[in-house]
Design a protein around this motif. Structure first.
Motif, short mmCIF file in Angstrom:
data_model
loop_
_atom_site.label_atom_id
_atom_site.label_comp_id
_atom_site.label_asym_id
_atom_site.label_seq_id
_atom_site.Cartn_x
_atom_site.Cartn_y
_atom_site.Cartn_z
N PHE A 62 0.84 -1.21 0.00
CA PHE A 62 0.00 0.00 0.00
C PHE A 62 0.87 1.25 0.00
CE2 PHE A 62 -1.98 3.44 2.42
CZ PHE A 62 -3.08 3.69 1.63
N GLU A 63 1.92 1.23 0.81
CA GLU A 63 2.79 2.41 0.90
C GLU A 63 3.52 2.66 -0.42
OE1 GLU A 63 6.00 4.35 3.97
OE2 GLU A 63 5.96 2.17 3.79
N TYR A 64 3.97 1.61 -1.11
CA TYR A 64 4.65 1.80 -2.39
C TYR A 64 3.72 2.48 -3.39
CZ TYR A 64 7.97 -1.63 -0.53
OH TYR A 64 8.85 -2.29 0.26
N THR A 72 -0.15 12.66 -1.83
CA THR A 72 0.41 12.04 -0.63
C THR A 72 1.19 13.07 0.16
OG1 THR A 72 0.55 9.91 -1.73
CG2 THR A 72 1.92 10.21 0.21
N GLY A 73 0.97 13.09 1.47
CA GLY A 73 1.64 14.04 2.34
C GLY A 73 3.12 13.74 2.47
N SER A 74 3.84 14.69 3.04
CA SER A 74 5.27 14.56 3.21
C SER A 74 5.60 13.55 4.30
CB SER A 74 5.87 15.92 3.60
OG SER A 74 7.23 15.78 3.96
N PRO A 79 2.39 12.96 11.55
CA PRO A 79 1.83 11.59 11.60
C PRO A 79 2.74 10.57 10.90
CG PRO A 79 0.15 13.16 10.90
CD PRO A 79 1.46 13.89 10.91
N SER A 80 3.27 10.94 9.75
CA SER A 80 4.15 10.04 9.01
C SER A 80 5.48 9.84 9.74
CB SER A 80 4.40 10.60 7.61
OG SER A 80 5.22 9.72 6.87
#
Length: 161
Positions: A62-64, A72-74, A79-80
């Motif tokens: 999912f992340e890829y 997509t946020g930085s 949070p990231s």
């Protein structure tokens, strides 16, 4: 293996988490499942379960995909960044468990590595895109491959030769 060597591996797997939050725990869980890592009956033994392998592997896939989307946020946003520190800490602690070292120190080293990987990876990616004058995806995909290869390398250091 010496404690310093194991702690360096923990920092390394944290750097991977900084690049891709779910790649580090996905590779660690696969390594535990395949018997490359042995968490020595620690509280992290669950990492070798099929459930952990499935959850972290799906998270990585999912992340890829999500990383390539324009909205997509930085990775440096709170949070990231927190997610990367947590997964880096978990992965670092797992490598330390496999090396019979302190889980707490492993989590700390993994978290530090995640901060390094997050901010360092961001800078390298942005500067590379700008210097080469290419679309972000042409740097993002090699970054995926690098994260997977580095995690594989770090997780296979425990296999007896």
């Amino acid at each position: 293996m010496s404690a310093n060597y194991i702690y360096a591996l923990a920092i390394g797997i944290g750097i991977v988490a900084g690049l891709r939050a779910f790649t580090a725990p996905a590779l660690v869980s696969w390594a535990a499942r395949l018997g490359w890592l042995n968490p020595h009956g620690s509280p992290l033994s669950f990492m070798g379960s099929i459930v952990a392998v499935a959850i972290f592997s799906l998270g990585a896939v999912f992340e890829y995909v999500n990383d390539k989307l324009p909205k997509t946020g930085s990775r440096t946003a709170p949070p990231s960044l927190i997610a990367r520190i947590v997964t880096g800490g978990l992965s670092g602690a797992c490598l330390c468990a496999a090396g019979a070292q302190s889980l707490l120190v492993g989590a700390l080293m993994g978290g530090i590595g995640a901060v390094i990987g997050t901010f360092g990876g961001y800078q390298v990616r942005m500067r590379t895109v700008k210097a080469l004058g290419v679309k972000d995806i042409f740097v993002a995909i090699p970054e995926d491959v690098l994260a997977i290869a580095l995690a594989y390398f770090l997780c296979t250091r425990f296999i007896p030769t």
